[in-house]
Every structure is written in structure tokens, then in C-alpha cells.
Design a protein around this motif. Structure first.
Motif, mmCIF file in Angstrom:
data_model
loop_
_atom_site.group_PDB
_atom_site.id
_atom_site.type_symbol
_atom_site.label_atom_id
_atom_site.label_comp_id
_atom_site.label_asym_id
_atom_site.label_seq_id
_atom_site.Cartn_x
_atom_site.Cartn_y
_atom_site.Cartn_z
ATOM 1 N N THR A 124 -13.202 14.725 1.801
ATOM 2 C CA THR A 124 -11.951 15.484 1.873
ATOM 3 C C THR A 124 -10.915 14.672 2.643
ATOM 4 O OG1 THR A 124 -12.525 16.557 3.972
ATOM 5 C CG2 THR A 124 -13.216 17.674 1.939
ATOM 6 N N GLU A 125 -9.653 15.028 2.450
ATOM 7 C CA GLU A 125 -8.566 14.344 3.165
ATOM 8 C C GLU A 125 -8.738 14.474 4.674
ATOM 9 O OE1 GLU A 125 -3.728 14.700 3.792
ATOM 10 O OE2 GLU A 125 -4.626 15.391 1.922
ATOM 11 N N GLU A 126 -9.144 15.653 5.112
ATOM 12 C CA GLU A 126 -9.298 15.874 6.553
ATOM 13 C C GLU A 126 -10.350 14.940 7.149
ATOM 14 O OE1 GLU A 126 -7.305 19.057 4.654
ATOM 15 O OE2 GLU A 126 -9.306 18.260 4.208
ATOM 16 N N GLN A 127 -11.461 14.791 6.438
ATOM 17 C CA GLN A 127 -12.537 13.935 6.936
ATOM 18 C C GLN A 127 -12.153 12.455 6.866
ATOM 19 O OE1 GLN A 127 -16.185 15.446 7.851
ATOM 20 N NE2 GLN A 127 -14.273 16.401 8.517
ATOM 21 N N ILE A 128 -11.329 12.099 5.879
ATOM 22 C CA ILE A 128 -10.844 10.714 5.784
ATOM 23 C C ILE A 128 -9.895 10.408 6.936
ATOM 24 C CG2 ILE A 128 -9.362 9.162 4.440
ATOM 25 C CD1 ILE A 128 -10.621 10.434 1.915
ATOM 26 N N LEU A 129 -8.928 11.300 7.183
ATOM 27 C CA LEU A 129 -7.969 11.087 8.261
ATOM 28 C C LEU A 129 -8.646 11.070 9.624
ATOM 29 C CD1 LEU A 129 -4.966 13.272 7.045
ATOM 30 C CD2 LEU A 129 -5.079 10.786 7.178
ATOM 31 N N ALA A 130 -9.749 11.811 9.724
ATOM 32 C CA ALA A 130 -10.499 11.840 10.985
ATOM 33 C C ALA A 130 -11.380 10.600 11.157
ATOM 34 C CB ALA A 130 -11.355 13.096 11.043
ATOM 35 N N ILE A 140 0.854 -1.189 0.000
ATOM 36 C CA ILE A 140 0.000 0.000 0.000
ATOM 37 C C ILE A 140 0.890 1.239 0.000
ATOM 38 C CG2 ILE A 140 -1.750 1.304 1.258
ATOM 39 C CD1 ILE A 140 -2.702 -1.383 2.446
ATOM 40 N N ILE A 141 0.740 2.067 -1.039
ATOM 41 C CA ILE A 141 1.599 3.251 -1.142
ATOM 42 C C ILE A 141 0.861 4.551 -0.869
ATOM 43 C CG2 ILE A 141 3.129 2.072 -2.751
ATOM 44 C CD1 ILE A 141 1.863 3.958 -4.916
ATOM 45 N N ALA A 142 -0.470 4.518 -0.929
ATOM 46 C CA ALA A 142 -1.252 5.737 -0.692
ATOM 47 C C ALA A 142 -2.687 5.352 -0.348
ATOM 48 C CB ALA A 142 -1.237 6.641 -1.917
ATOM 49 N N ILE A 143 -3.401 6.294 0.230
ATOM 50 C CA ILE A 143 -4.821 6.116 0.527
ATOM 51 C C ILE A 143 -5.612 7.116 -0.308
ATOM 52 C CG2 ILE A 143 -6.618 6.166 2.293
ATOM 53 C CD1 ILE A 143 -4.569 3.943 2.708
ATOM 54 N N ASP A 144 -6.662 6.619 -0.939
ATOM 55 C CA ASP A 144 -7.516 7.458 -1.785
ATOM 56 C C ASP A 144 -8.936 7.432 -1.257
ATOM 57 O OD1 ASP A 144 -8.357 8.945 -4.104
ATOM 58 O OD2 ASP A 144 -9.148 7.092 -4.929
ATOM 59 N N GLY A 145 -9.596 8.567 -1.342
ATOM 60 C CA GLY A 145 -11.023 8.596 -1.038
ATOM 61 C C GLY A 145 -11.824 8.358 -2.304
ATOM 62 N N ILE A 146 -12.982 7.744 -2.166
ATOM 63 C CA ILE A 146 -13.907 7.593 -3.289
ATOM 64 C C ILE A 146 -15.012 8.618 -3.093
ATOM 65 C CG2 ILE A 146 -15.510 6.078 -4.502
ATOM 66 C CD1 ILE A 146 -13.884 3.717 -3.518
ATOM 67 N N ALA A 147 -15.101 9.553 -4.001
ATOM 68 C CA ALA A 147 -16.124 10.594 -3.905
ATOM 69 C C ALA A 147 -17.377 10.170 -4.655
ATOM 70 C CB ALA A 147 -15.600 11.905 -4.477
ATOM 71 N N VAL A 148 -18.535 10.341 -4.024
ATOM 72 C CA VAL A 148 -19.817 10.152 -4.702
ATOM 73 C C VAL A 148 -20.206 11.507 -5.265
ATOM 74 C CG1 VAL A 148 -22.230 9.509 -4.442
ATOM 75 C CG2 VAL A 148 -20.462 8.293 -3.140
ATOM 76 N N ILE A 149 -20.501 11.547 -6.558
ATOM 77 C CA ILE A 149 -20.712 12.834 -7.225
ATOM 78 C C ILE A 149 -22.074 12.905 -7.914
ATOM 79 C CG2 ILE A 149 -18.266 13.299 -7.580
ATOM 80 C CD1 ILE A 149 -18.578 12.236 -10.460
ATOM 81 N N LYS A 164 -14.112 9.999 9.521
ATOM 82 C CA LYS A 164 -15.533 10.348 9.397
ATOM 83 C C LYS A 164 -16.108 10.006 8.025
ATOM 84 C CE LYS A 164 -15.249 14.064 12.816
ATOM 85 N NZ LYS A 164 -15.415 15.531 13.073
ATOM 86 N N TYR A 165 -15.281 10.093 6.991
ATOM 87 C CA TYR A 165 -15.766 9.802 5.637
ATOM 88 C C TYR A 165 -15.485 8.336 5.331
ATOM 89 C CZ TYR A 165 -16.762 10.289 0.681
ATOM 90 O OH TYR A 165 -17.295 10.137 -0.574
ATOM 91 N N ILE A 166 -16.529 7.576 5.062
ATOM 92 C CA ILE A 166 -16.410 6.113 5.035
ATOM 93 C C ILE A 166 -15.820 5.549 3.753
ATOM 94 C CG2 ILE A 166 -18.319 5.834 6.649
ATOM 95 C CD1 ILE A 166 -20.074 5.011 4.237
ATOM 96 N N LEU A 167 -15.897 6.285 2.648
ATOM 97 C CA LEU A 167 -15.463 5.728 1.368
ATOM 98 C C LEU A 167 -13.990 6.046 1.108
ATOM 99 C CD1 LEU A 167 -18.553 6.378 -0.947
ATOM 100 C CD2 LEU A 167 -17.859 4.253 0.159
ATOM 101 N N GLN A 168 -13.128 5.174 1.561
ATOM 102 C CA GLN A 168 -11.702 5.313 1.330
ATOM 103 C C GLN A 168 -11.123 3.947 1.000
ATOM 104 O OE1 GLN A 168 -9.360 5.702 5.165
ATOM 105 N NE2 GLN A 168 -11.306 6.618 5.813
ATOM 106 N N ARG A 169 -10.026 3.952 0.226
ATOM 107 C CA ARG A 169 -9.451 2.684 -0.236
ATOM 108 C C ARG A 169 -7.948 2.826 -0.425
ATOM 109 N NH1 ARG A 169 -10.502 2.953 -6.588
ATOM 110 N NH2 ARG A 169 -10.231 5.187 -6.843
ATOM 111 N N PRO A 170 -7.234 1.699 -0.411
ATOM 112 C CA PRO A 170 -5.785 1.755 -0.617
ATOM 113 C C PRO A 170 -5.428 1.793 -2.096
ATOM 114 C CG PRO A 170 -6.444 -0.507 -0.256
ATOM 115 C CD PRO A 170 -7.703 0.326 -0.113
#
Length: 276
Positions: free
Chosen positions: A221-227, A105-114, A229-235
Motif C-alpha cells: 500500500t502507499e502508506e506502507q511504501i511511504l513508511a 523521476i515523476i512518480a513512485i510505484d509499488g510492485i505488488a506480489v500477487i 516498510k514495503y520493500i518493493l517500490q520503484r521510480p
């Protein structure tokens, strides 16, 4: 298949029985020379372009070639030995690990619903989002929006973004898609130009052509992912066949570079999160 070849000053690497990259240090200059090949996730294109260019500037005797074929196809290429690294925008499956793939795993990405920017619904619960994708909720009026059909857009089977989204939302193989598109960019463009559309894309590609929906009040957002709070994140995974320490010199140098300050700067600049 989308293919992008990054050119640099390259040295020939001749091997009769293998298609994967090889490399060594020049005995006089001490510089690495050879090729590195990667294939896989379209969602990782922005990262791979930036990392490849930066790595080749630092190692001018190396050519990096990246093919954007989708996560599943990239891992199949790794298993067959046709590439050095398989890119996946999801965690590896047990069968892939059983085939010898190692998850790096080299980075974490959020998946945004648009949605399209004219949509008045700006926040949905995770439960209602799942119902949209399974076809239980079909009109935005059911969520307090306009009387407008919901056009559900998704990625094609085998996409790492789709696999991650469906697993995180617990809707695996239950989604009712109006359209399934074969790249992150295609989903972004379709949602932006389709009234009532909803889709999911990698967080780093979201721009002002669409609206990023809040999920249970949390913004993508990155802040919400690191906190948390934002559930849609993936490696973002760069898989190798075997451990990194057992790879050729160029592959080992690639991962060393990713972990360096220069590599971390690249990850941050493309809008991704460095794993803790």
C-alpha cells in the motif's frame, strides 16, 4: 506492440530531418501547437493516458502520442531520436545515461506480489520470496499453505517491472519462470486464473481478482511504501535526451504541467506516489 494515440486539435509540425515532436506558441493566440511523442513502459500506461488527456485539455493545439513498447525499447527509441521522451518503470542504467538519457523521476510505484485468491498464504518473508523465484521453494506447503506446486509468473526480458523486481529482490538473472508475459495486464489475468500462481505487477493495477501478498508483514500500500516498510517500490521515469531545460517548448511545458497542482492530482488519482 501496443500503441495508443490520443487525438486532439493538432497543428502540423513539419521537419525534414527528425521524427521527434516539435512545438511552438501561436504568435496570435499564445497557445502551444505541435506534437509530443513518448514510448516505453507498459506499467506506465494508466498514468500516461490520464496525464496526456489532462495535458491536451489544457493545451488543445497539442497532440500527444504514446507507444507502450517496454522500458528498454522506449529508452532505445529515445537514444535514436525517434521520440521526445522514453518512459521507464525503473532507474536508468549507466549505459543509458552514457548515451545521453537524463533520469526525470515523476512518480513512485509499488510492485505488488500477487497470488490467486484461493491461496491460503498471505504473507511471505523477503528471503522466502526470493527462493520462490529462484526455484528453491517450489510448493506452497513449504510455506504453510496447501500441497500445491508454485507457478512462477514473470515479465519478459527488457521489462522495467522485471528489472526492478529482480534487482530489489537480488535475484537478477537467477529466476526460474514458468511463464514470461509481455504486459502488466497479462500477468494480472494469468495469476488470477491459475491455481498456485504467483506474479508481480504495478501496485496501481491490483484489483479484487488477485491477492496482494504481504512481505515481512508489510502490505503493498502507499502508506506502507511511504513508511519505508514495503520493500518493493520503484521510480516511474520520463527520460529526456539532455536536461529538461534544453528540450523544445512542448517538452518543457509537459514537465511543468506534471509538477503543477493539476499534474500532481493526476498522479494521485492513478494510485501513484509523488516523489518527496
Amino acid at each position: 506492440m501496443k500503441k495508443k494515440i490520443f487525438a486532439a486539435v493538432a497543428a502540423a509540425c513539419v521537419m525534414a530531418v527528425t521524427f521527434t515532436g516539435c512545438g511552438k506558441k501561436n504568435s496570435e493566440s499564445g497557445e502551444l501547437t505541435g506534437k509530443l511523442t513518448l514510448a516505453g513502459s507498459t506499467s506506465m500506461e494508466k498514468l500516461c493516458e490520464a496525464m496526456s488527456e489532462s495535458f491536451m485539455e489544457a493545451n488543445q493545439g497539442v497532440t500527444v502520442t504514446v507507444e507502450y513498447t517496454g522500458s528498454g525499447a522506449g529508452l532505445e527509441s529515445l537514444a535514436s531520436g525517434s521520440v521526445d521522451i522514453g518512459n521507464a518503470s525503473r532507474g536508468l542504467k549507466d549505459e543509458e545515461k552514457n548515451n545521453g538519457a537524463v533520469e526525470n523521476i515523476i512518480a513512485i510505484d509499488g510492485i505488488a506480489v500477487i497470488t490467486d485468491t484461493e491461496n491460503s498464504v498471505k504473507d511471505v518473508s523477503a528471503g522466502n520470496l526470493a527462493k520462490i523465484y529462484t526455484g528453491e521453494i517450489t510448493n506452497w506447503s513449504e510455506l504453510g499453505g496447501a500441497n500445491q506446486p508454485i507457478v512462477v509468473i514473470g515479465r519478459e526480458a527488457g521489462s522495467g517491472t522485471r528489472d526492478a523486481f529482480e534487482e530489489l529482490m537480488e535475484v537478477k538473472d537467477a529466476c526460474k519462470y514458468a511463464q514470461q508475459l509481455d504486459s502488466t495486464g497479462a500477468v494480472l489475468a494469468k495469476v488470477a486464473t491459475t491455481p498456485g500462481a504467483i506474479g508481480y505487477v504495478s501496485l496501481d493495477v491490483v484489483d479484487n481478482s488477485v491477492t496482494g501478498l504481504k512481505i515481512d508483514g508489510a502490505e503493498p500500500t502507499e502508506e506502507q511504501i511511504l513508511a519505508g516498510k514495503y520493500i518493493l517500490q520503484r521510480p516511474f521515469v520520463m527520460a529526456t535526451k539532455g536536461e529538461i531545460k534544453d528540450q523544445n517548448e512542448i517538452v518543457r511545458a509537459w514537465f511543468d504541467y506534471i509538477k503543477s497542482d493539476a499534474g500532481k492530482d493526476v498522479i494521485r488519482k492513478v494510485g501513484l506516489i509523488i516523489p518527496q
